[in-house]
Design a protein around this motif. Structure first.
Motif, PDB file in Angstrom:
ATOM      1  N   GLN A  88       0.831  -1.198   0.000  1.00 29.68           N
ATOM      2  CA  GLN A  88       0.000   0.000   0.000  1.00 29.68           C
ATOM      3  C   GLN A  88       0.873   1.258   0.000  1.00 29.68           C
ATOM      4  OE1 GLN A  88      -2.415   0.410   3.500  1.00 29.68           O
ATOM      5  NE2 GLN A  88      -3.784   1.908   2.567  1.00 29.68           N
ATOM      6  N   LEU A  89       1.906   1.260   0.825  1.00 32.05           N
ATOM      7  CA  LEU A  89       2.814   2.412   0.880  1.00 32.05           C
ATOM      8  C   LEU A  89       3.574   2.586  -0.436  1.00 32.05           C
ATOM      9  CD1 LEU A  89       4.220   2.050   4.504  1.00 32.05           C
ATOM     10  CD2 LEU A  89       2.656   3.800   3.651  1.00 32.05           C
ATOM     11  N   LYS A  90       3.980   1.474  -1.044  1.00 27.75           N
ATOM     12  CA  LYS A  90       4.667   1.556  -2.334  1.00 27.75           C
ATOM     13  C   LYS A  90       3.747   2.136  -3.403  1.00 27.75           C
ATOM     14  CE  LYS A  90       8.040  -2.155  -1.772  1.00 27.75           C
ATOM     15  NZ  LYS A  90       8.464  -3.490  -2.243  1.00 27.75           N
ATOM     16  N   ALA A  91       2.494   1.713  -3.380  1.00 29.93           N
ATOM     17  CA  ALA A  91       1.527   2.234  -4.361  1.00 29.93           C
ATOM     18  C   ALA A  91       1.320   3.733  -4.161  1.00 29.93           C
ATOM     19  CB  ALA A  91       0.204   1.481  -4.242  1.00 29.93           C
ATOM     20  N   GLN A  92       1.226   4.163  -2.908  1.00 35.42           N
ATOM     21  CA  GLN A  92       1.064   5.580  -2.627  1.00 35.42           C
ATOM     22  C   GLN A  92       2.303   6.356  -3.032  1.00 35.42           C
ATOM     23  OE1 GLN A  92       0.103   5.793   1.518  1.00 35.42           O
ATOM     24  NE2 GLN A  92      -2.058   5.281   1.196  1.00 35.42           N
ATOM     25  N   ALA A  93       3.469   5.799  -2.779  1.00 27.49           N
ATOM     26  CA  ALA A  93       4.718   6.472  -3.140  1.00 27.49           C
ATOM     27  C   ALA A  93       4.848   6.554  -4.655  1.00 27.49           C
ATOM     28  CB  ALA A  93       5.911   5.741  -2.539  1.00 27.49           C
ATOM     29  N   GLY A  94       4.428   5.534  -5.359  1.00 26.38           N
ATOM     30  CA  GLY A  94       4.469   5.546  -6.822  1.00 26.38           C
ATOM     31  C   GLY A  94       3.572   6.614  -7.395  1.00 26.38           C
ATOM     32  N   ALA A  95       2.413   6.791  -6.815  1.00 28.32           N
ATOM     33  CA  ALA A  95       1.492   7.832  -7.278  1.00 28.32           C
ATOM     34  C   ALA A  95       2.026   9.214  -6.934  1.00 28.32           C
ATOM     35  CB  ALA A  95       0.113   7.628  -6.659  1.00 28.32           C
ATOM     36  N   GLY A  96       2.726   9.338  -5.824  1.00 29.96           N
ATOM     37  CA  GLY A  96       3.252  10.628  -5.391  1.00 29.96           C
ATOM     38  C   GLY A  96       4.465  11.078  -6.172  1.00 29.96           C
ATOM     39  N   LYS A  97       5.235  10.160  -6.723  1.00 25.43           N
ATOM     40  CA  LYS A  97       6.438  10.534  -7.470  1.00 25.43           C
ATOM     41  C   LYS A  97       6.103  11.309  -8.725  1.00 25.43           C
ATOM     42  CE  LYS A  97       9.462   6.929  -5.735  1.00 25.43           C
ATOM     43  NZ  LYS A  97      10.276   5.781  -6.022  1.00 25.43           N
ATOM     44  N   ALA A  98       4.969  11.043  -9.288  1.00 20.46           N
ATOM     45  CA  ALA A  98       4.568  11.799 -10.469  1.00 20.46           C
ATOM     46  C   ALA A  98       4.295  13.249 -10.109  1.00 20.46           C
ATOM     47  CB  ALA A  98       3.326  11.166 -11.091  1.00 20.46           C
ATOM     48  N   GLY A  99       3.960  13.527  -8.841  1.00 24.65           N
ATOM     49  CA  GLY A  99       3.622  14.875  -8.406  1.00 24.65           C
ATOM     50  C   GLY A  99       4.802  15.723  -8.028  1.00 24.65           C
ATOM     51  N   GLY A 100       5.974  15.188  -7.827  1.00 20.26           N
ATOM     52  CA  GLY A 100       7.094  16.052  -7.526  1.00 20.26           C
ATOM     53  C   GLY A 100       8.124  15.488  -6.580  1.00 20.26           C
ATOM     54  N   GLY A 101       7.945  14.336  -6.017  1.00 18.54           N
ATOM     55  CA  GLY A 101       8.992  13.758  -5.195  1.00 18.54           C
ATOM     56  C   GLY A 101       8.457  13.187  -3.907  1.00 18.54           C
ATOM     57  N   PRO A 102       9.266  12.321  -3.298  1.00 22.25           N
ATOM     58  CA  PRO A 102       8.814  11.660  -2.076  1.00 22.25           C
ATOM     59  C   PRO A 102       8.674  12.614  -0.894  1.00 22.25           C
ATOM     60  CG  PRO A 102      11.066  11.016  -2.601  1.00 22.25           C
ATOM     61  CD  PRO A 102      10.564  11.844  -3.741  1.00 22.25           C
ATOM     62  N   GLY A 103       9.488  13.659  -0.815  1.00 21.83           N
ATOM     63  CA  GLY A 103       9.392  14.606   0.293  1.00 21.83           C
ATOM     64  C   GLY A 103       8.072  15.347   0.283  1.00 21.83           C
ATOM     65  N   GLN A 104       7.651  15.765  -0.886  1.00 16.91           N
ATOM     66  CA  GLN A 104       6.381  16.471  -1.007  1.00 16.91           C
ATOM     67  C   GLN A 104       5.221  15.534  -0.738  1.00 16.91           C
ATOM     68  OE1 GLN A 104       6.413  18.205  -4.880  1.00 16.91           O
ATOM     69  NE2 GLN A 104       7.701  19.930  -4.280  1.00 16.91           N
ATOM     70  N   ASP A 105       5.352  14.289  -1.172  1.00 10.75           N
ATOM     71  CA  ASP A 105       4.294  13.308  -0.953  1.00 10.75           C
ATOM     72  C   ASP A 105       4.125  13.034   0.533  1.00 10.75           C
ATOM     73  OD1 ASP A 105       2.333  11.381  -1.745  1.00 10.75           O
ATOM     74  OD2 ASP A 105       3.808   9.812  -1.308  1.00 10.75           O
ATOM     75  N   GLN A 106       5.218  12.886   1.248  1.00  6.39           N
ATOM     76  CA  GLN A 106       5.146  12.641   2.685  1.00  6.39           C
ATOM     77  C   GLN A 106       4.557  13.841   3.409  1.00  6.39           C
ATOM     78  OE1 GLN A 106       9.122  11.665   3.801  1.00  6.39           O
ATOM     79  NE2 GLN A 106       9.004   9.558   3.059  1.00  6.39           N
ATOM     80  N   GLN A 107       4.933  15.034   2.998  1.00  6.80           N
ATOM     81  CA  GLN A 107       4.408  16.235   3.625  1.00  6.80           C
ATOM     82  C   GLN A 107       2.910  16.369   3.345  1.00  6.80           C
ATOM     83  OE1 GLN A 107       6.307  19.846   2.384  1.00  6.80           O
ATOM     84  NE2 GLN A 107       5.240  21.088   3.874  1.00  6.80           N
ATOM     85  N   ALA A 108       2.510  16.120   2.123  1.00  6.48           N
ATOM     86  CA  ALA A 108       1.087  16.187   1.776  1.00  6.48           C
ATOM     87  C   ALA A 108       0.299  15.132   2.537  1.00  6.48           C
ATOM     88  CB  ALA A 108       0.908  16.006   0.278  1.00  6.48           C
ATOM     89  N   GLN A 109       0.883  13.946   2.674  1.00 10.47           N
ATOM     90  CA  GLN A 109       0.211  12.871   3.411  1.00 10.47           C
ATOM     91  C   GLN A 109       0.079  13.242   4.886  1.00 10.47           C
ATOM     92  OE1 GLN A 109       2.206   9.103   3.102  1.00 10.47           O
ATOM     93  NE2 GLN A 109       0.489   7.966   3.962  1.00 10.47           N
ATOM     94  N   ARG A 110       1.105  13.829   5.459  1.00 10.26           N
ATOM     95  CA  ARG A 110       1.070  14.251   6.863  1.00 10.26           C
ATOM     96  C   ARG A 110       0.017  15.342   7.073  1.00 10.26           C
ATOM     97  NH1 ARG A 110       4.637  17.962   8.452  1.00 10.26           N
ATOM     98  NH2 ARG A 110       6.195  17.142   7.036  1.00 10.26           N
TER      99      ARG A 110
END
Length: 133
Positions: A16-38
């Motif tokens: 599940q986390l890998k799938a979310q990270a894969g979707a987030g990479k298209a948006g600009g990077g793992p740091g932004q994805d983690q921040q948006a998720q938080r």
């Protein structure tokens, strides 16, 4: 048998986390994805707490206030959450209680006034010479 169940849960969560990270990479990077998720988790937690402490009518009124003045709605939400966390709320907040809180906040804002004092012009004799041309 518990270890295999835990391993299955861990694998499912990892996927599940890998799938979310894969979707987030298209948006600009793992740091932004983690921040948006938080931020989304914090927003969900706030909303859950507000749903627990507000009657539906009060929550509806607060939502309408948010449409007009988002900063005021956020301020009221913060106060309500603080009151709930400190144990000062004994029951759900009604629409009337929310109105009272809004009036109290509005009264505080009215009290804060800016007073401008202007200096009076310097009255000197040198200015009179310019008028006698």
């Amino acid at each position: 048998m518990e270890d295999s169940e835990l391993d299955q849960i861990r694998k499912a969560r990892l996927e599940q986390l890998k799938a979310q990270a894969g979707a987030g990479k298209a948006g600009g990077g793992p740091g932004q994805d983690q921040q948006a998720q938080r931020q989304q988790q914090e927003s969900d937690a706030r909303q859950t707490m507000l749903n627990q402490i507000l009657h539906p009518e009060a929550a509806d009124r607060l939502g309408r206030i948010r449409l007009v003045k988002e900063q005021r709605a956020t301020e009221i939400e913060n106060r309500l959450i603080t009151l709930a966390q400190t144990g000062q709320l004994r029951q759900k907040v009604t629409e009337e209680q929310l109105k009272e809180l809004l009036n109290a906040v509005a009264d505080n804002e009215k009290e804060e006034k800016i007073v401008v004092s202007r200096r009076k012009a310097w009255d000197g004799d040198d200015d009179d010479d310019l008028l006698d041309l």
